[in-house]
Design a protein around this motif. Structure first.
Motif, short mmCIF file in Angstrom:
data_model
loop_
_atom_site.label_atom_id
_atom_site.label_comp_id
_atom_site.label_asym_id
_atom_site.label_seq_id
_atom_site.Cartn_x
_atom_site.Cartn_y
_atom_site.Cartn_z
N THR A 152 -1.58 -0.66 -0.30
CA THR A 152 -2.82 0.10 -0.46
C THR A 152 -3.69 -0.47 -1.58
OG1 THR A 152 -1.73 2.09 0.35
CG2 THR A 152 -3.78 2.38 -0.86
N GLY A 153 -4.96 -0.71 -1.26
CA GLY A 153 -5.87 -1.35 -2.21
C GLY A 153 -6.73 -0.36 -2.96
N ARG A 154 -7.05 -0.69 -4.18
CA ARG A 154 -7.90 0.16 -5.01
C ARG A 154 -9.30 0.31 -4.42
NH1 ARG A 154 -5.63 3.31 -9.15
NH2 ARG A 154 -4.03 2.12 -10.27
N TRP A 155 -9.74 -0.73 -3.65
CA TRP A 155 -11.13 -0.67 -3.18
C TRP A 155 -11.33 0.39 -2.11
CZ3 TRP A 155 -7.96 -4.87 -2.01
CH2 TRP A 155 -7.73 -5.12 -0.66
N TRP A 156 -10.26 0.89 -1.48
CA TRP A 156 -10.47 2.00 -0.55
C TRP A 156 -9.76 3.28 -1.00
CZ3 TRP A 156 -7.07 -1.89 1.50
CH2 TRP A 156 -5.78 -1.48 1.76
N ASN A 157 -9.02 3.21 -2.11
CA ASN A 157 -8.39 4.41 -2.65
C ASN A 157 -8.41 4.32 -4.18
OD1 ASN A 157 -6.78 6.57 -3.40
ND2 ASN A 157 -5.35 6.31 -1.68
N GLN A 158 -9.45 4.85 -4.78
CA GLN A 158 -9.67 4.69 -6.21
C GLN A 158 -8.73 5.55 -7.05
OE1 GLN A 158 -11.87 2.57 -7.65
NE2 GLN A 158 -12.45 1.79 -5.64
N GLU A 211 2.55 -4.60 -17.62
CA GLU A 211 2.80 -3.86 -16.38
C GLU A 211 1.67 -4.05 -15.37
OE1 GLU A 211 4.51 0.50 -15.83
OE2 GLU A 211 2.32 0.58 -16.06
N ALA A 212 2.06 -4.23 -14.12
CA ALA A 212 1.08 -4.37 -13.04
C ALA A 212 1.65 -3.67 -11.80
CB ALA A 212 0.80 -5.84 -12.74
N LEU A 213 1.11 -2.53 -11.49
CA LEU A 213 1.63 -1.73 -10.38
C LEU A 213 0.93 -2.07 -9.08
CD1 LEU A 213 1.99 1.80 -12.02
CD2 LEU A 213 3.77 0.08 -11.66
N GLU A 214 1.72 -2.24 -8.04
CA GLU A 214 1.21 -2.34 -6.67
C GLU A 214 1.73 -1.14 -5.90
OE1 GLU A 214 -0.87 -4.36 -5.22
OE2 GLU A 214 -1.12 -5.85 -6.81
N PHE A 215 0.90 -0.64 -4.99
CA PHE A 215 1.23 0.58 -4.27
C PHE A 215 1.36 0.31 -2.78
CE2 PHE A 215 -1.39 1.61 -7.99
CZ PHE A 215 -0.46 2.35 -8.73
N PHE A 216 2.40 0.92 -2.20
CA PHE A 216 2.71 0.68 -0.79
C PHE A 216 2.84 2.01 -0.07
CE2 PHE A 216 4.08 -2.93 -3.25
CZ PHE A 216 3.60 -4.00 -2.52
N GLU A 217 2.06 2.13 0.99
CA GLU A 217 2.03 3.37 1.77
C GLU A 217 2.85 3.19 3.04
OE1 GLU A 217 -1.32 6.35 3.76
OE2 GLU A 217 -1.92 4.54 2.67
N PHE A 218 3.81 4.08 3.23
CA PHE A 218 4.70 4.00 4.40
C PHE A 218 3.92 4.19 5.69
CE2 PHE A 218 7.31 6.24 7.58
CZ PHE A 218 8.27 5.27 7.79
N VAL A 219 4.24 3.36 6.69
CA VAL A 219 3.56 3.44 7.99
C VAL A 219 4.54 3.66 9.12
CG1 VAL A 219 2.07 2.21 9.63
CG2 VAL A 219 1.70 1.93 7.17
#
Length: 837
Positions: A204-210, A259-267
């Motif tokens: 999930t990208g910041r540009w579509w979920n701030q 720290e650098a967080l990446e977010f992953f949305e279950f599909v």
């Protein structure tokens, strides 16, 4: 022919090796990796879409087998480092991806999809790509790589911002549901078997979920900014080096720390809460009798000696034998390969094959040199050297003593039926959306296998092991040091036109040079002729030639007489020599950050016969991101002065009839802000200036300083190259002088109409054209013309940088009219009087 070999001692360090020899810390990391049996496939649309931080982290922290599947090779983008576009840009970006993977330790795959340019929705993308074909490619890569987890860069809807992006996510989700079905693409099943991916997540990208964070419901967070003590870098730092390889796109990146967080949305699949591998068995217990391997790997890690990696070789040989005894699976193959590479690394075993030249033809002799050295105390013996392509098969029994270099020299013939070395996806003509790949075994591969491979067989402490090495060419540059390029198999003769398009504005003949170059070590005789459209002819009809040595070239000049009718046609050059016909040209692409690329396209140029008039003689051109419009203007008979920044002066501007700014000049030339006042004053005093498209961010000049009147850039674009073009001001000079422009002149455009049109502009501008993609409002900012003082200021987002190199006749006519605005400036008598003085 027998090998002549010598044993040499090295008294100094070998520098500039063409193969990476890892140090102890890297070797230790790779041994640890043997005990992790998990894999991830990252999926997106283009080169540079991939998340290099996630790939680096997963490959070297989680130690997973990690790969990136890019739907396209980026053929439809722009190029910030040179003039190459379309297929040639795709080749550059393919190599940039491979350079990135060498840094972040991922693998690379592609589908056959061609990046045809910006797409506004997935429906258009699928129609042009042929969705079923690309879906089969995605399924093939999944079945071959067998990932436990798939991560997509984009969501499967309009939030992805590009039809290709959206399509990549849709294809990943659909392939997830079918790769375990033996009835879907059964030819793939016969080769790779079926496969069920455990889970699919969207990165999930910041540009579509701030507002997303680690506490967002349904989100799995991964800290990819950790520090690897064995590599001496954080994964963000490694990722920056990797991403910086996308130089053609201007993606130079700074290394970050912390720290650098990446977010992953279950599909889809089995949902994990905190770790993408939580539902995956990543240990050797997933394979029958695999626990034996785990125990040996644990021991190898515990006993590893930083100062003596070769001490691990006996244990690694045991691990290898245990893995070889397991039932066949992707993990048996993968870990066997990793273990054998570790044995080579621990021994510091260097093997290299170099040729005396960087290319040769089928059947031709090639002189090769092989160097082999064991840089450890391990007991290693060279047993055999083989190459099917060179009919080479030599047996030995040569002990490799510690740090004693063995050198072998031989001359062998390349087999007569060896294929030429040209990128496999460019060998055949392709459609707008799909590359033609007749050999299905090549689908998914990032590039060709080496033209010539040599297999070297060894005994390592009594165990047989073999490695394949590519034949390469090496040389030493006085500044850059030791360099290399791939050895390639090519035709014995090349035929090149100096330019891809020739424009005939009337029935006057043109002289056209044709270059013949020899790749053959033997002398070649033959004749050269041009194949022209009906009604065209050349003088002379043909040339006889003789080239006596490899690399020799000669240029022959034909006078080409065009036909009477307007046409878009082709001119082919054909050479006949020794009873065979050859019709390949030679094209090389050379940038420091990628290997030299060789293409062998048909020896062909486009012919454009049209009745064209022009005004003016000298065009000043200020380069931007890179395009070939100067060459196109010269094709029309203009003298083009490609002005360096320091040459843009008031005095010099008076010498030109028009000034053209290259594409994205306002984005890439930081000096423009300083001489823009002189350029605008040049217009005010009677000059014509054409500013081609720029993006509305990263401007190197204030937004109100590059135009004499208000002008607001936007992201508006028209991507459908066949969209209707409506003429808003039919009487405007730019559409009537010196050539009459009609709607017919917008036929045959390629890839798009234009991009980054202004959205608002001052009333001083005339909006001349209107166009739009289906279902969208009219875009009227593609060509804006304003009178300023005595001159003309033009801003255009029309994609002339694509159309002119492709020989689109209507684009030539329109561009000629634009640079002809306001001319003739002075009567001829003025120049005569000046000269008399």
């Amino acid at each position: 022919m027998r090998f002549v070999f010598a044993i040499l001692c090295l008294f100094s360090a070998i520098t500039g090796n063409t193969q990476h020899q890892p140090g102890s810390s890297e070797i230790k990391l790779k041994i640890r990796k043997l005990n992790f049996l998990g894999s991830v496939l990252y999926v997106a649309a283009h080169p540079d879409d991939e998340n290099t931080r996630a790939i680096a982290y997963l490959a070297s922290d989680r130690m997973a087998a990690t790969a990136y599947l890019s739907m396209t090779r980026g053929d439809g983008g722009q190029n910030l480092i040179g003039p190459e576009i379309r297929d040639l840009l795709g080749l550059i970006r393919t190599q940039e991806l491979l350079a990135a993977r060498r840094i972040d330790d991922g693998e690379q795959f592609f589908t056959r999809a061609n990046d045809f340019g910006f797409s506004k929705n997935a429906q258009e993308t699928f129609a042009i790509w042929n969705k079923e074909e690309i879906l089969s490619d995605v399924a093939r890569v999944i079945r071959e790589f067998k990932p436990d987890v798939i991560l997509t860069r984009f969501p499967p809807d309009e939030r992805a911002g590009h039809g290709h992006h959206t399509a990549s996510a849709i294809l990943a989700q659909e392939a997830f549901d079918l790769t375990n079905n033996p009835n879907v693409y059964p030819d793939q099943v016969a080769k790779f078997g079926t496969w069920q991916v455990s889970a699919l997540y969207t990165n999930t990208g910041r540009w579509w979920n701030q507002t997303i964070n680690e506490n967002t419901p349904g989100i799995l967070a991964m800290n990819v900014g950790t520090y690897n003590t064995l590599l001496g870098k954080s994964y963000s730092e490694i990722a920056a080096e990797s991403r910086t390889q996308h130089k053609s796109q201007g993606f130079g990146s700074a290394g970050l720390r912390g720290e650098a967080l990446e977010f992953f949305e279950f599909v889809k699949g089995e949902k994990a809460e905190k770790d993408v591998f939580a539902k995956v068995n990543t240990s050797w217990s997933k394979i029958k009798d695999g626990d034996k391997v785990k125990a040996l790997v644990d021991k190898a890690v515990a006993e590893f000696s930083d100062e003596n990696p070769s001490a691990s070789i006996p244990l690694l040989l045991q691990i290898r034998n245990e893995i070889a005894a397991l039932e066949n699976s992707v993990w048996r193959s993968r870990k066997l390969k990793e273990t054998e590479q570790l044995i080579r690394d621990c021994a510091g075993l260097f093997a290299e094959a170099t040729a005396s030249h960087y290319w040769a033809s089928p059947g031709q002799k090639v002189s090769i040199k092989l160097e082999v050295i064991n840089r450890s105390g391990a007991s290693i013996e060279l047993d055999k050297i083989q190459s099917e392509s060179l009919t080479l098969d030599s047996a030995f029994s040569l002990p490799l003593k510690n740090n004693a270099l063995l050198t072998f020299k031989s001359t062998k013939n390349i087999i007569s039926n060896k294929e030429y070395s040209s990128p496999y996806w460019l060998k055949e003509k392709h459609s707008q959306g799909l590359f033609t790949v007749n050999d299905k075994n090549l689908i998914g591969k990032p590039e060709n296998d080496p033209a010539i491979s040599i297999t070297m067989k060894f005994s390592v402490q009594g165990e047989a092991i073999s490695f394949q090495i590519p034949l390469i060419y090496k040389w030493t540059d006085p500044v850059k040091g030791e360099l290399m390029r791939p050895f390639e198999v090519v035709p014995p003769l090349f035929i090149n036109f100096p330019q891809p398009v020739y424009v005939f504005a009337d029935q006057s003949p043109k002289t056209i040079n044709v270059l013949i170059k020899s790749a053959s070590a033997a002398a070649r005789k033959g004749n050269l002729k041009l194949d022209l459209p009906s009604g065209w002819r050349t003088e002379p009809a043909f040339f006889d030639f003789e080239l006596k040595q490899q690399g020799e070239e000669k240029t022959f000049t034909f006078t080409v007489f065009p036909g009477q009718q307007e046409l878009d046609g082709k001119m082919n050059a054909i050479v006949e020599s020794e009873g065979k016909k050859f019709s390949n040209s030679l094209l090389t692409i050379q940038y420091d950050h990628i290997p030299i690329q060789t293409l062998l396209p048909p020896a062909q140029a486009k012919l454009v016969r049209m009745n064209l008039k022009k005004e003016g003689a000298v065009i000043g051109y200020i380069r931007g991101a890179g395009d070939d419009i100067p060459g196109s203007l010269r094709n029309l008979g203009y003298e083009v002065w490609e002005m360096k920044n320091e040459e843009v002066t008031v005095v010099n501007l008076k010498k030109v009839d028009a000034i053209v700014l290259g594409v994205r000049a306002l984005n890439t030339n930081e000096r423009l802000r300083f001489f823009m006042p002189d350029l605008l004053n040049y217009v005010k005093e009677g000059g014509t200036m054409i500013v081609q498209y720029n993006t509305n961010n990263d401007l190197e000049i204030d937004k109100d300083k590059f135009s004499p009147y208000p002008l607001t850039l936007s992201r508006d674009r028209v991507t459908e190259e066949n969209s209707e073009v409506r003429i808003l001001k039919p009487e405007h000079p730019v559409l009537n002088f010196p050539n009459k422009i009609s709607s017919k002149d917008f036929e045959g455009w390629v890839q798009e109409r234009g991009l980054y049109y202004p959205s608002t502009w001052g009333e001083q501008f005339d909006a001349v054209l209107s166009m739009n993609d289906k279902g969208e409002p009219a875009r009227n900012g593609s060509l804006l013309v304003a009178k300023y003082g005595e001159g003309h200021y033009v801003y255009t987002g029309l994609s002339f940088f694509r159309e002119l190199p492709e020989g689109v006749s209507g684009a030539y006519k329109l561009f000629t009219n634009i640079v002809s605005l306001g001319k003739p400036k002075k009567p001829l008598t003025t120049k005569v009087k000046s000269k008399a003085k």
